[in-house]
Structures are given as C-alpha cells and as structure tokens.
Design a protein around this motif. Structure first.
Motif, PDB file in Angstrom:
ATOM      1  N   LEU A   1     -11.017 -39.646 -18.214  1.00 37.79           N
ATOM      2  CA  LEU A   1     -12.208 -38.964 -18.731  1.00 37.79           C
ATOM      3  C   LEU A   1     -11.971 -38.330 -20.094  1.00 37.79           C
ATOM      4  CD1 LEU A   1     -13.726 -37.268 -15.571  1.00 37.79           C
ATOM      5  CD2 LEU A   1     -14.452 -39.358 -16.727  1.00 37.79           C
ATOM      6  N   GLY A   2     -10.779 -37.762 -20.312  1.00 38.96           N
ATOM      7  CA  GLY A   2     -10.479 -37.157 -21.593  1.00 38.96           C
ATOM      8  C   GLY A   2     -10.545 -38.165 -22.725  1.00 38.96           C
ATOM      9  N   GLN A   3     -10.100 -39.386 -22.475  1.00 37.97           N
ATOM     10  CA  GLN A   3     -10.141 -40.432 -23.500  1.00 37.97           C
ATOM     11  C   GLN A   3     -11.583 -40.810 -23.821  1.00 37.97           C
ATOM     12  OE1 GLN A   3      -7.300 -43.729 -22.749  1.00 37.97           O
ATOM     13  NE2 GLN A   3      -6.526 -42.467 -21.065  1.00 37.97           N
ATOM     14  N   PHE A   4     -12.426 -40.891 -22.801  1.00 38.02           N
ATOM     15  CA  PHE A   4     -13.837 -41.195 -23.034  1.00 38.02           C
ATOM     16  C   PHE A   4     -14.492 -40.101 -23.874  1.00 38.02           C
ATOM     17  CE2 PHE A   4     -13.379 -44.249 -19.592  1.00 38.02           C
ATOM     18  CZ  PHE A   4     -14.286 -45.236 -19.938  1.00 38.02           C
ATOM     19  N   GLN A   5     -14.194 -38.851 -23.554  1.00 35.75           N
ATOM     20  CA  GLN A   5     -14.806 -37.737 -24.265  1.00 35.75           C
ATOM     21  C   GLN A   5     -14.356 -37.709 -25.728  1.00 35.75           C
ATOM     22  OE1 GLN A   5     -14.196 -33.987 -22.297  1.00 35.75           O
ATOM     23  NE2 GLN A   5     -15.932 -33.017 -23.307  1.00 35.75           N
ATOM     24  N   THR A   6     -13.072 -37.986 -25.967  1.00 35.34           N
ATOM     25  CA  THR A   6     -12.550 -38.024 -27.334  1.00 35.34           C
ATOM     26  C   THR A   6     -13.197 -39.142 -28.138  1.00 35.34           C
ATOM     27  OG1 THR A   6     -10.419 -37.107 -26.636  1.00 35.34           O
ATOM     28  CG2 THR A   6     -10.466 -38.299 -28.724  1.00 35.34           C
ATOM     29  N   ALA A   7     -13.392 -40.301 -27.503  1.00 35.57           N
ATOM     30  CA  ALA A   7     -14.000 -41.441 -28.194  1.00 35.57           C
ATOM     31  C   ALA A   7     -15.472 -41.206 -28.480  1.00 35.57           C
ATOM     32  CB  ALA A   7     -13.830 -42.710 -27.359  1.00 35.57           C
ATOM     33  N   ALA A   8     -16.152 -40.462 -27.617  1.00 33.01           N
ATOM     34  CA  ALA A   8     -17.598 -40.249 -27.778  1.00 33.01           C
ATOM     35  C   ALA A   8     -17.919 -39.275 -28.903  1.00 33.01           C
ATOM     36  CB  ALA A   8     -18.195 -39.743 -26.464  1.00 33.01           C
ATOM     37  N   ARG A   9     -17.074 -38.290 -29.112  1.00 27.81           N
ATOM     38  CA  ARG A   9     -17.418 -37.183 -30.004  1.00 27.81           C
ATOM     39  C   ARG A   9     -17.708 -37.599 -31.449  1.00 27.81           C
ATOM     40  NH1 ARG A   9     -13.808 -32.886 -28.279  1.00 27.81           N
ATOM     41  NH2 ARG A   9     -15.375 -32.584 -26.668  1.00 27.81           N
TER      42      ARG A   9
ATOM     43  N   LEU B   1     -15.473 -46.321 -31.876  1.00 24.38           N
ATOM     44  CA  LEU B   1     -16.194 -47.426 -31.244  1.00 24.38           C
ATOM     45  C   LEU B   1     -15.227 -48.425 -30.621  1.00 24.38           C
ATOM     46  CD1 LEU B   1     -18.979 -48.080 -33.911  1.00 24.38           C
ATOM     47  CD2 LEU B   1     -19.270 -47.060 -31.648  1.00 24.38           C
ATOM     48  N   GLY B   2     -14.147 -48.715 -31.342  1.00 25.00           N
ATOM     49  CA  GLY B   2     -13.146 -49.624 -30.788  1.00 25.00           C
ATOM     50  C   GLY B   2     -12.524 -49.068 -29.527  1.00 25.00           C
ATOM     51  N   SER B   3     -12.211 -47.784 -29.545  1.00 23.07           N
ATOM     52  CA  SER B   3     -11.637 -47.145 -28.362  1.00 23.07           C
ATOM     53  C   SER B   3     -12.617 -47.163 -27.197  1.00 23.07           C
ATOM     54  CB  SER B   3     -11.247 -45.693 -28.685  1.00 23.07           C
ATOM     55  OG  SER B   3     -10.263 -45.644 -29.680  1.00 23.07           O
ATOM     56  N   MET B   4     -13.885 -46.848 -27.490  1.00 19.87           N
ATOM     57  CA  MET B   4     -14.888 -46.815 -26.431  1.00 19.87           C
ATOM     58  C   MET B   4     -15.082 -48.197 -25.822  1.00 19.87           C
ATOM     59  SD  MET B   4     -16.982 -44.994 -24.639  1.00 19.87           S
ATOM     60  CE  MET B   4     -17.301 -43.444 -25.498  1.00 19.87           C
ATOM     61  N   LEU B   5     -15.124 -49.227 -26.663  1.00 15.62           N
ATOM     62  CA  LEU B   5     -15.299 -50.584 -26.154  1.00 15.62           C
ATOM     63  C   LEU B   5     -14.164 -50.967 -25.215  1.00 15.62           C
ATOM     64  CD1 LEU B   5     -16.783 -53.261 -26.108  1.00 15.62           C
ATOM     65  CD2 LEU B   5     -15.652 -53.879 -28.249  1.00 15.62           C
ATOM     66  N   MET B   6     -12.939 -50.635 -25.583  1.00 15.81           N
ATOM     67  CA  MET B   6     -11.782 -50.945 -24.732  1.00 15.81           C
ATOM     68  C   MET B   6     -11.828 -50.160 -23.427  1.00 15.81           C
ATOM     69  SD  MET B   6      -8.687 -51.168 -27.534  1.00 15.81           S
ATOM     70  CE  MET B   6      -7.470 -51.315 -26.214  1.00 15.81           C
TER      71      MET B   6
ATOM     72  N   GLY C   1     -25.035 -40.709 -23.711  1.00 14.58           N
ATOM     73  CA  GLY C   1     -26.155 -39.822 -23.417  1.00 14.58           C
ATOM     74  C   GLY C   1     -25.791 -38.711 -22.454  1.00 14.58           C
ATOM     75  N   GLY C   2     -24.827 -38.972 -21.567  1.00 14.19           N
ATOM     76  CA  GLY C   2     -24.478 -38.005 -20.536  1.00 14.19           C
ATOM     77  C   GLY C   2     -23.417 -37.005 -20.925  1.00 14.19           C
ATOM     78  N   PHE C   3     -22.790 -37.181 -22.099  1.00 13.49           N
ATOM     79  CA  PHE C   3     -21.731 -36.268 -22.526  1.00 13.49           C
ATOM     80  C   PHE C   3     -22.241 -35.201 -23.491  1.00 13.49           C
ATOM     81  CE2 PHE C   3     -17.471 -38.690 -21.797  1.00 13.49           C
ATOM     82  CZ  PHE C   3     -17.827 -38.947 -20.504  1.00 13.49           C
ATOM     83  N   GLU C   4     -22.366 -35.557 -24.764  1.00 11.69           N
ATOM     84  CA  GLU C   4     -22.625 -34.579 -25.811  1.00 11.69           C
ATOM     85  C   GLU C   4     -23.997 -33.907 -25.690  1.00 11.69           C
ATOM     86  OE1 GLU C   4     -20.551 -33.447 -28.186  1.00 11.69           O
ATOM     87  OE2 GLU C   4     -18.945 -34.623 -27.275  1.00 11.69           O
ATOM     88  N   ASN C   5     -25.042 -34.692 -25.429  1.00  9.09           N
ATOM     89  CA  ASN C   5     -26.375 -34.092 -25.342  1.00  9.09           C
ATOM     90  C   ASN C   5     -26.484 -33.124 -24.180  1.00  9.09           C
ATOM     91  OD1 ASN C   5     -27.295 -35.443 -27.587  1.00  9.09           O
ATOM     92  ND2 ASN C   5     -28.349 -37.048 -26.461  1.00  9.09           N
TER      93      ASN C   5
ATOM     94  N   ALA D   1     -21.393 -37.654 -35.400  1.00  3.86           N
ATOM     95  CA  ALA D   1     -21.170 -37.139 -36.746  1.00  3.86           C
ATOM     96  C   ALA D   1     -22.492 -37.045 -37.493  1.00  3.86           C
ATOM     97  CB  ALA D   1     -20.202 -38.033 -37.511  1.00  3.86           C
ATOM     98  N   VAL D   2     -22.594 -36.057 -38.366  1.00  6.55           N
ATOM     99  CA  VAL D   2     -23.839 -35.838 -39.098  1.00  6.55           C
ATOM    100  C   VAL D   2     -24.140 -37.002 -40.031  1.00  6.55           C
ATOM    101  CG1 VAL D   2     -22.605 -34.495 -40.844  1.00  6.55           C
ATOM    102  CG2 VAL D   2     -25.070 -34.275 -40.624  1.00  6.55           C
ATOM    103  N   ASP D   3     -23.123 -37.581 -40.627  1.00  2.13           N
ATOM    104  CA  ASP D   3     -23.348 -38.635 -41.618  1.00  2.13           C
ATOM    105  C   ASP D   3     -22.353 -39.754 -41.362  1.00  2.13           C
ATOM    106  OD1 ASP D   3     -23.701 -40.281 -43.743  1.00  2.13           O
ATOM    107  OD2 ASP D   3     -23.414 -38.779 -45.291  1.00  2.13           O
TER     108      ASP D   3
END
Length: 387
Positions: free
Chosen positions: A155-163, A181-186, A232-236, A167-169
């Motif tokens: 779960l920690g890896q998913f959260q790190t990849a999502a954050r 994105l690469g980490s999340m896809l894997m 959608g289920g993490f940051e928001n 980003a604002v820009d």
C-alpha cells in the motif's frame, strides 16, 4: 471574458474568492491551464449543473480538437472511466458500479470502521495530535487496498506512486509524473497478476472474472479501472476527510458549539453530508470537450475545445438554493465511490470524537499549510489538541 483572478492558483486559501469571481459577468471565461493549454472556464450552478449532465460534453480526450493531452497517460492507464465516454464508458461503468452498489455498503462500512478505529487507537490519548499523518492520509489506502485486495505491504508503494499525479502543473513535473506512472502501471499489473493466481472476494478478483471469464473488459480497461479506483480513492478522500474533521472540530470549538453525538448513527452522517456540501475539496470537474458548438449564457464554445467546470462556484452559488450540491459531480460521470468516500469521512470523524471528545484546533484554517494543487483545496496539515 478573461478572468481577472487566476482560476488555477495553487495552495491558496482564497478559493472561494476565486470561484465566486468565476460566476461574474456571463460566467464563461477564457484562460490558460498552468501548462499553457487554452481553456474555457465556466462558473455558476445553473451552467455547471447543466453541462455536467449534457450528453454533448465528452470526457474522452479523443474528442479534443486542440490536441489536449493532460498527463499523457500510457494507454494501459488512460482507458479509465475519467477518460472514456459513450458506449465504452457505459459498459465499463456498469461493471465498476456493481462493486460499489448499495448491497455492499454494509460490508464497506465494516472495513472503513475497522481501519478508522485502529488508526485512532494508535494515536496519543492527549496533547497535540497530527490527524493528517495519523488518520486522514493512511485511512483511504487501507480502505481501498482492502477492498481491491492489494497486499498491505504494497500500500505504501501505491500511495507514493499516486501522489505526484496531483501536481499543480504536470508540464513542470514531467520526470516525476512519468516515473510515478511507470511505477503505478507495474504495481497495478503485479496486483492483477497476483489475483489471477489467488482470486478472492475482492473488487480486483471480480473485475478479473469479468475480463477473463466473460470477456467484458479488455486488459487495458481492467488495468485502467483499478488505476482510477486507486487514484480517486486516495488523495481526494484524504482531502475530503481532513476538511470534514477540521470543520466539525471548529463547530465544536465555536462560541456557540454545534452538538455532535459521535455515537448517534443518524446525526453524524447528516452533519458530514452538510459539511461536504459546504467545504468539498474538489474545485473543478474533469475537463470536458463539446461534441458540437455549444452556447453557454450567450457565449459560443467551439466543438472540441477544453472546458473546465467550477464545482466550487456552483456549490457556493446563492442561486443554488435547496438544489443538490455538485461535490461528487452529476450525470453519467457522477463519482461511483461517493458513498464510500462519505462513509470514510463519517467513520473517521466518529472515532476521532469518541476517542477525543474535546478536540480543539491548533490554528486558524487560513494559517494551515496546503498541498500544491489547483484542482483541490487540500490541507497539508491537521494539527489539533486533545485536552
């Protein structure tokens, strides 16, 4: 038609000022996203509510006539519910919605309540508390991870990849975004591979069965569905839960405090629903692309140009009256996880008040640090005092 206030200012407490301004004049403005992309920004309840439900407004980037690319997701992540429309969207959403249907709400609530109770129990009984790192940030990954069937040690890896994806820009955070994105896809592909070998009663296993058994999901749709659920289920939800707790704590601490019975199964959800309508963190709906020239308040927006709808200006519009808030959107792209998100906010607040009946804010909200995002009004800290 150009807004005199930057509608995409990040990490600012002046969000209501900005979004109230978007209702001025015609409520239709020309501007630029932080990456320089030209956009139309629409404010006001009537226009925003109508456009959210308008079948002529597509979420599919393929309907852009200005080569809008956004975060430029790889195809395996891009085929998610936020980026598709038409028949494909109806088919994928129908499968996805089944996992969040009312018959699952009781089971979901048990998962949420167990996670919230455990997190609260791990925090000190008195003194200064950081409810952001101790409760609001870890709760959504635990809940979504459990429901999807993701191993706890991942779960920690998913959260790190999502954050970084918030980003604002994204144009200035290219390397970080692409790496995330690469980490999340894997991570998603590995989780799906594991569930194929060891299926269970979780969401991922159900969606895999739809893909592998009935062939109703493509492999890219399957990966993208899991990806969108995680994002959608993490940051928001973290942002939503933090604002709900902060607002409720301030209610209790006010000179005329609002009575909140954490043990009352009826009053707390009602309070949370009211708070969400007032302080929902999402400033804008996902960009849309008109399938034909459309007229909004006398202004013509050409086919395929990027349109950003201000949810905040709609929710704070005096003309809204008793009509429903648009915190989770409206129409065919209404958030399928809205009920789960509300449940997380309710249970986090319930167990916080049960454990610490005398919570007090440490700072005025205007002094709290914010996450750097224009999409959401999101606290970066939530320090309270338990006397």
């Amino acid at each position: 038609m150009t807004s005199s206030l930057c509608p995409f200012a990040a990490a600012t407490h002046a969000v209501d000022l900005i979004h109230n301004h978007l209702r001025q004049d015609t409520g239709v403005h020309r501007d630029q996203l932080p990456d320089g992309s030209p956009v139309w920004v629409v404010g006001g309840y009537e226009a925003v509510a109508n456009l959210l439900a308008d079948h002529r407004m597509s979420a599919a980037k393929s309907d852009s006539t200005t080569k809008f690319r956004g975060q430029n997701l790889p195809r395996a992540l891009d085929m998610n519910l936020l980026n598709i429309d038409g028949e494909q969207h109806r088919r994928v959403r129908q499968l996805a919605t089944a996992a969040f249907a009312p018959e699952h709400h009781t089971a979901h609530k048990r998962v949420v309540a167990d996670a919230a109770k455990r997190l609260v129990a791990d925090l000190p009984a008195t003194g200064e508390l950081d409810l952001m790192s101790g409760l609001c940030e870890p709760l959504p990954p635990r809940v979504i991870g459990t429901l999807l069937g993701i191993p706890k040690d991942k779960l920690g890896q998913f959260q790190t990849a999502a954050r970084p994806m918030f980003a604002v820009d994204t144009s200035k955070e290219g390397d970080a975004i692409q790496g995330a994105l690469g980490s999340m896809l894997m991570l998603v592909a590995d989780a799906i591979g594991d569930k194929r070998q060891h299926p269970g009663g979780d969401m991922l296993s159900g969606w895999i069965a739809a893909r592998d058994g009935e062939d109703r999901l493509s492999e890219e749709e399957l990966i993208s569905l899991a990806f969108a659920t995680i994002i959608g289920g993490f940051e928001n939800v973290t942002a939503l839960t933090a604002l709900v707790i902060d607002e409720a704590v301030r209610f209790r601490s006010a000179e005329t405090p609002v009575a909140v019975d954490a043990a009352d199964s009826g009053s707390l959800p009602k309070l949370v629903r009211e708070i969400i309508g007032d302080v929902a963190p999402v400033n804008y709906a996902l960009r849309r692309f008109p399938l034909e020239d459309i007229e909004v308040n006398g202004i013509t927006i050409p086919r395929g140009e990027t349109v950003i709808l201000s949810l905040r200006s709609a929710n704070t519009d005096p003309s809204r009256g008793a009509r429903p808030d648009l915190a989770f959107g409206r129409g065919r792209h209404y958030c399928i996880g809205a009920s789960l998100a509300e449940t997380e906010a309710v249970e986090a607040l319930r167990y916080a008040f049960l454990r610490w009946p005398r919570l007090r804010p440490m700072k005025e909200r205007s002094a709290l640090a914010l996450r750097r995002s224009w999409l959401t009004y999101s606290l970066a800290e939530l320090s309270v005092y338990a006397g």
